[in-house]
Motif scaffolding. Structure first.
Motif, PDB file in Angstrom:
ATOM      1  N   MET A   1    -100.908-108.360  55.215  1.00 28.12           N
ATOM      2  CA  MET A   1    -102.363-108.419  55.061  1.00 28.12           C
ATOM      3  C   MET A   1    -102.768-109.851  54.695  1.00 28.12           C
ATOM      4  SD  MET A   1    -104.751-105.883  52.813  1.00 28.12           S
ATOM      5  CE  MET A   1    -104.012-106.358  51.251  1.00 28.12           C
ATOM      6  N   THR A   2    -103.847-110.314  55.261  1.00 27.63           N
ATOM      7  CA  THR A   2    -104.310-111.673  55.011  1.00 27.63           C
ATOM      8  C   THR A   2    -104.669-111.860  53.538  1.00 27.63           C
ATOM      9  OG1 THR A   2    -105.226-111.748  57.223  1.00 27.63           O
ATOM     10  CG2 THR A   2    -105.963-113.425  55.690  1.00 27.63           C
ATOM     11  N   LYS A   3    -104.134-112.886  52.961  1.00 24.58           N
ATOM     12  CA  LYS A   3    -104.445-113.161  51.553  1.00 24.58           C
ATOM     13  C   LYS A   3    -105.800-113.849  51.470  1.00 24.58           C
ATOM     14  CE  LYS A   3    -102.351-115.022  47.374  1.00 24.58           C
ATOM     15  NZ  LYS A   3    -102.352-113.742  46.682  1.00 24.58           N
ATOM     16  N   THR A   4    -106.654-113.348  50.624  1.00 33.66           N
ATOM     17  CA  THR A   4    -108.001-113.901  50.500  1.00 33.66           C
ATOM     18  C   THR A   4    -108.282-114.171  49.034  1.00 33.66           C
ATOM     19  OG1 THR A   4    -108.914-111.666  50.392  1.00 33.66           O
ATOM     20  CG2 THR A   4    -108.892-112.721  52.534  1.00 33.66           C
ATOM     21  N   GLU A   5    -108.635-115.411  48.731  1.00 36.19           N
ATOM     22  CA  GLU A   5    -108.920-115.756  47.352  1.00 36.19           C
ATOM     23  C   GLU A   5    -110.226-116.527  47.270  1.00 36.19           C
ATOM     24  OE1 GLU A   5    -106.064-117.270  44.780  1.00 36.19           O
ATOM     25  OE2 GLU A   5    -104.487-115.861  45.325  1.00 36.19           O
ATOM     26  N   PHE A   6    -111.059-116.107  46.338  1.00 39.37           N
ATOM     27  CA  PHE A   6    -112.331-116.777  46.110  1.00 39.37           C
ATOM     28  C   PHE A   6    -112.112-118.032  45.270  1.00 39.37           C
ATOM     29  CE2 PHE A   6    -113.789-112.621  47.332  1.00 39.37           C
ATOM     30  CZ  PHE A   6    -115.034-112.834  47.902  1.00 39.37           C
ATOM     31  N   GLU A   7    -112.930-119.024  45.535  1.00 37.68           N
ATOM     32  CA  GLU A   7    -112.978-120.205  44.678  1.00 37.68           C
ATOM     33  C   GLU A   7    -114.105-119.983  43.676  1.00 37.68           C
ATOM     34  OE1 GLU A   7    -113.546-123.551  47.216  1.00 37.68           O
ATOM     35  OE2 GLU A   7    -111.695-123.211  48.344  1.00 37.68           O
ATOM     36  N   HIS A   8    -113.853-120.335  42.416  1.00 38.05           N
ATOM     37  CA  HIS A   8    -114.803-120.007  41.358  1.00 38.05           C
ATOM     38  C   HIS A   8    -115.332-121.267  40.678  1.00 38.05           C
ATOM     39  CE1 HIS A   8    -113.443-115.846  41.763  1.00 38.05           C
ATOM     40  NE2 HIS A   8    -112.207-116.305  41.705  1.00 38.05           N
ATOM     41  N   GLY A   9    -116.607-121.217  40.327  1.00 42.47           N
ATOM     42  CA  GLY A   9    -117.227-122.327  39.614  1.00 42.47           C
ATOM     43  C   GLY A   9    -118.477-121.852  38.908  1.00 42.47           C
ATOM     44  N   THR A  10    -119.276-122.781  38.412  1.00 45.08           N
ATOM     45  CA  THR A  10    -120.534-122.429  37.744  1.00 45.08           C
ATOM     46  C   THR A  10    -121.628-123.392  38.201  1.00 45.08           C
ATOM     47  OG1 THR A  10    -120.087-123.853  35.839  1.00 45.08           O
ATOM     48  CG2 THR A  10    -119.344-121.555  35.698  1.00 45.08           C
ATOM     49  N   ALA A  11    -122.852-122.878  38.197  1.00 39.59           N
ATOM     50  CA  ALA A  11    -124.016-123.711  38.512  1.00 39.59           C
ATOM     51  C   ALA A  11    -125.264-122.952  38.088  1.00 39.59           C
ATOM     52  CB  ALA A  11    -124.089-124.038  40.010  1.00 39.59           C
ATOM     53  N   GLY A  12    -126.226-123.670  37.521  1.00 34.11           N
ATOM     54  CA  GLY A  12    -127.496-123.058  37.158  1.00 34.11           C
ATOM     55  C   GLY A  12    -127.388-121.911  36.178  1.00 34.11           C
ATOM     56  N   GLY A  13    -126.356-121.915  35.345  1.00 35.68           N
ATOM     57  CA  GLY A  13    -126.201-120.837  34.369  1.00 35.68           C
ATOM     58  C   GLY A  13    -125.649-119.555  34.950  1.00 35.68           C
ATOM     59  N   MET A  14    -125.108-119.627  36.174  1.00 35.39           N
ATOM     60  CA  MET A  14    -124.481-118.433  36.751  1.00 35.39           C
ATOM     61  C   MET A  14    -123.089-118.787  37.262  1.00 35.39           C
ATOM     62  SD  MET A  14    -126.302-117.789  40.475  1.00 35.39           S
ATOM     63  CE  MET A  14    -127.987-117.754  39.880  1.00 35.39           C
ATOM     64  N   ARG A  15    -122.273-117.756  37.390  1.00 31.67           N
ATOM     65  CA  ARG A  15    -120.935-117.941  37.917  1.00 31.67           C
ATOM     66  C   ARG A  15    -121.005-117.891  39.445  1.00 31.67           C
ATOM     67  NH1 ARG A  15    -117.719-113.754  33.974  1.00 31.67           N
ATOM     68  NH2 ARG A  15    -119.064-112.276  35.052  1.00 31.67           N
ATOM     69  N   ILE A  16    -120.328-118.817  40.101  1.00 27.49           N
ATOM     70  CA  ILE A  16    -120.361-118.937  41.555  1.00 27.49           C
ATOM     71  C   ILE A  16    -118.981-118.603  42.110  1.00 27.49           C
ATOM     72  CG2 ILE A  16    -120.938-120.426  43.503  1.00 27.49           C
ATOM     73  CD1 ILE A  16    -123.241-120.016  41.530  1.00 27.49           C
ATOM     74  N   HIS A  17    -118.954-117.808  43.185  1.00 26.62           N
ATOM     75  CA  HIS A  17    -117.696-117.393  43.799  1.00 26.62           C
ATOM     76  C   HIS A  17    -117.839-117.549  45.312  1.00 26.62           C
ATOM     77  CE1 HIS A  17    -117.310-115.438  39.848  1.00 26.62           C
ATOM     78  NE2 HIS A  17    -118.503-114.917  40.107  1.00 26.62           N
ATOM     79  N   VAL A  18    -116.990-118.361  45.912  1.00 24.23           N
ATOM     80  CA  VAL A  18    -117.114-118.657  47.344  1.00 24.23           C
ATOM     81  C   VAL A  18    -115.779-118.424  48.041  1.00 24.23           C
ATOM     82  CG1 VAL A  18    -117.634-120.440  49.062  1.00 24.23           C
ATOM     83  CG2 VAL A  18    -118.930-120.357  46.912  1.00 24.23           C
ATOM     84  N   LYS A 365    -106.837-102.079  53.021  1.00 21.97           N
ATOM     85  CA  LYS A 365    -106.733-102.925  54.218  1.00 21.97           C
ATOM     86  C   LYS A 365    -108.069-103.046  54.941  1.00 21.97           C
ATOM     87  CE  LYS A 365    -101.804-102.503  55.243  1.00 21.97           C
ATOM     88  NZ  LYS A 365    -100.788-102.081  56.230  1.00 21.97           N
ATOM     89  N   GLU A 366    -108.802-101.939  55.048  1.00 17.72           N
ATOM     90  CA  GLU A 366    -110.100-101.976  55.726  1.00 17.72           C
ATOM     91  C   GLU A 366    -111.100-102.856  54.981  1.00 17.72           C
ATOM     92  OE1 GLU A 366    -111.320 -97.935  56.156  1.00 17.72           O
ATOM     93  OE2 GLU A 366    -109.809 -97.487  57.691  1.00 17.72           O
ATOM     94  N   MET A 367    -110.868-103.020  53.691  1.00 12.84           N
ATOM     95  CA  MET A 367    -111.730-103.865  52.879  1.00 12.84           C
ATOM     96  C   MET A 367    -111.756-105.298  53.408  1.00 12.84           C
ATOM     97  SD  MET A 367    -111.368-103.722  48.798  1.00 12.84           S
ATOM     98  CE  MET A 367    -109.858-104.685  48.884  1.00 12.84           C
ATOM     99  N   GLN A 368    -110.644-105.731  53.994  1.00 12.39           N
ATOM    100  CA  GLN A 368    -110.544-107.101  54.480  1.00 12.39           C
ATOM    101  C   GLN A 368    -111.391-107.341  55.732  1.00 12.39           C
ATOM    102  OE1 GLN A 368    -108.831-109.163  52.415  1.00 12.39           O
ATOM    103  NE2 GLN A 368    -108.650-107.281  51.237  1.00 12.39           N
ATOM    104  N   ASP A 369    -111.894-106.267  56.331  1.00 13.98           N
ATOM    105  CA  ASP A 369    -112.730-106.400  57.525  1.00 13.98           C
ATOM    106  C   ASP A 369    -114.215-106.508  57.194  1.00 13.98           C
ATOM    107  OD1 ASP A 369    -110.481-106.225  59.184  1.00 13.98           O
ATOM    108  OD2 ASP A 369    -110.561-104.028  59.189  1.00 13.98           O
TER     109      ASP A 369
END
Length: 426
Positions: A1-18, A365-369
């Motif tokens: 299964m394809t490994k998927t990881e979010f990059e995390h940071g902060t901006a404007g007083g909120m947590r950002i996940h990309v 697995k279907e979650m990755q789609d």
């Protein structure tokens, strides 16, 4: 299964996940605003997004608001309100086409952020408060949604079981609030509650698509008018306690078919290493068509029109739902109790294990789609503080044995039996 990881940071007083990816032709954007379930705020918080969707400073009329979405090549915008553990979550969603697939004079990602940021932080106002007409209309909208739950007896019985079971806990509250509180909400009072909610909520913003964390941070700082200097975090809200002596509550309404619901407490939650075993426990008990409840209560005994179970890992509560004839109440309770006892004693077959693992594997697995499913999975990490990738959860599920599930079963105890029956029944 394809490994998927979010990059995390902060901006404007909120947590950002990309999650930078070119797998999808659209950008998926989710904004979660979470606040503790509380009687004095649950209804105003529920009403707020209904009013926010009516208009902004730039698009004060609802028609103009919707026309702007059409100008963004039919971008989707919507929201949900639900509870996870003892938190009320307002979830805004946008999906907009990737710029590379259209000949657009403007950046669609930037324009979508401008729209979402304004919808969230710059609503149209009237005399320093929300527009009176919008508040009145949306109060009626929420009231009708709450009334519709009473008309849907399956949902009503499920909600009542939780209310009875958790009568001294915030979890008893419905995420859409309470009808009795709607009439007293004024445009000014709602606006003040909104400002407080904007300042104090835990904010998580997600983007999946062909972008970067740095780009998203800049877009947040440009388009979200938030007066916040630092981010906030979720706090554990689970009371790890076994059930008391089982309580039985019987209520009556004008219905033909009885609704038998049961509530179980568990000491296992999403953040625990035993979570995979708890998932298997729920799946074998009532999560799928091959489960014990479906096979033994519905098919073999022909006692139920439906029989299933659900598990809220953020709260540590499982619920059983079934529809039965009133005269079959005692028989149904006995057979359901037997399924609980059998699992606690380890009566779990190899085929039940393999079929349930296969079902859970398919879900993961279907979650990755789906970009939004990937977002929802990572948001569980923000709620629980537990680092667990989809691959890691899949591996844990695969490694579970019947004895592991037996051990998990011992962590579930029956707390409440709730039965809704017809008024003419004796």
């Amino acid at each position: 299964m394809t490994k998927t990881e979010f990059e995390h940071g902060t901006a404007g007083g909120m947590r950002i996940h990309v999650l930078p990816t070119r797998r999808f032709k659209t950008f998926a954007i989710s904004l979660y605003a979470g606040s503790p379930l509380a009687e004095d705020t649950v209804t105003t918080t529920a009403l707020t997004p209904f009013v926010l969707r009516r208009g902004t400073v730039s698009y004060p009329e609802t028609r103009a608001f919707r026309e702007r979405l059409e100008q963004l090549y039919g971008a989707g915008f919507g929201f949900d309100i639900y509870k996870r553990g003892d938190y009320q979550i307002v979830h805004f969603r946008m999906d907009t086409i990737n710029d590379s697939f259209v000949n657009s004079p403007e950046s669609l990602l930037s324009s979508s952020f401008a729209f979402l940021g304004e919808a969230f932080t710059e609503p149209v106002l009237e005399n320093g408060a929300f527009r009176k007409a919008y508040v009145q209309t949306e109060r009626d909208t929420v009231r009708k949604k709450l009334e519709s739950i009473v008309n849907d007896k399956i949902r009503y019985a499920g909600d009542r079981c939780i209310e009875v079971m958790c009568k001294d806990e915030p979890y008893r509250l419905h995420p859409l609030g309470e009808r009795k509180d709607l009439e007293g909400i004024t445009p000014d009072g709602l606006y003040q509650a909104y400002r407080k909610w904007l300042d104090e909520s835990v904010l998580d913003l997600y983007v999946v698509g062909d972008t970067t964390l740095d780009e998203v941070k800049k877009l947040v700082e440009e388009h979200f008018k938030l007066d916040r200097t630092k981010t906030k975090d979720y706090k554990p809200s689970v009371t790890r306690a076994a059930a008391r002596d089982t309580q039985t509550v019987i209520e009556q309404l004008d219905i033909n078919q009885g609704k038998l619901n049961m509530g179980l407490r568990s000491t296992i939650t999403y953040g625990d290493d035993e979570y995979a075993a708890a998932l298997l426990y729920n799946g074998i008990l009532g999560g799928y068509p091959h489960s014990k409840l479906f096979v033994n209560v519905r098919e073999k005994a022909s006692l139920a029109y439906y029989a299933s179970s659900r598990y809220d890992g953020h709260k540590g509560i499982a619920t059983i739902q079934s529809g039965i004839e009133v005269q079959n109440f005692d028989k149904a309770v006995d057979i359901i109790r037997k399924q609980l006892d059998d699992m606690a004693q380890g009566a779990i077959t190899d085929i039940e294990m393999s079929q349930t693992k296969a079902m859970i594997r398919n879900v993961i697995k279907e979650m990755q789609d789906s970009a939004f499913e990937m977002i929802a999975y990572d948001f569980n990490r923000q709620l629980s503080g537990k680092e667990r990738t989809p691959d890691e959860l899949l591996d844990q599920v695969d490694r579970m044995s019947a004895d592991d599930v037996k051990q998990a079963a011992s962590a579930f105890s029956l707390d409440t039996i709730y039965f809704l029956k017809g008024q003419k029944e004796e």
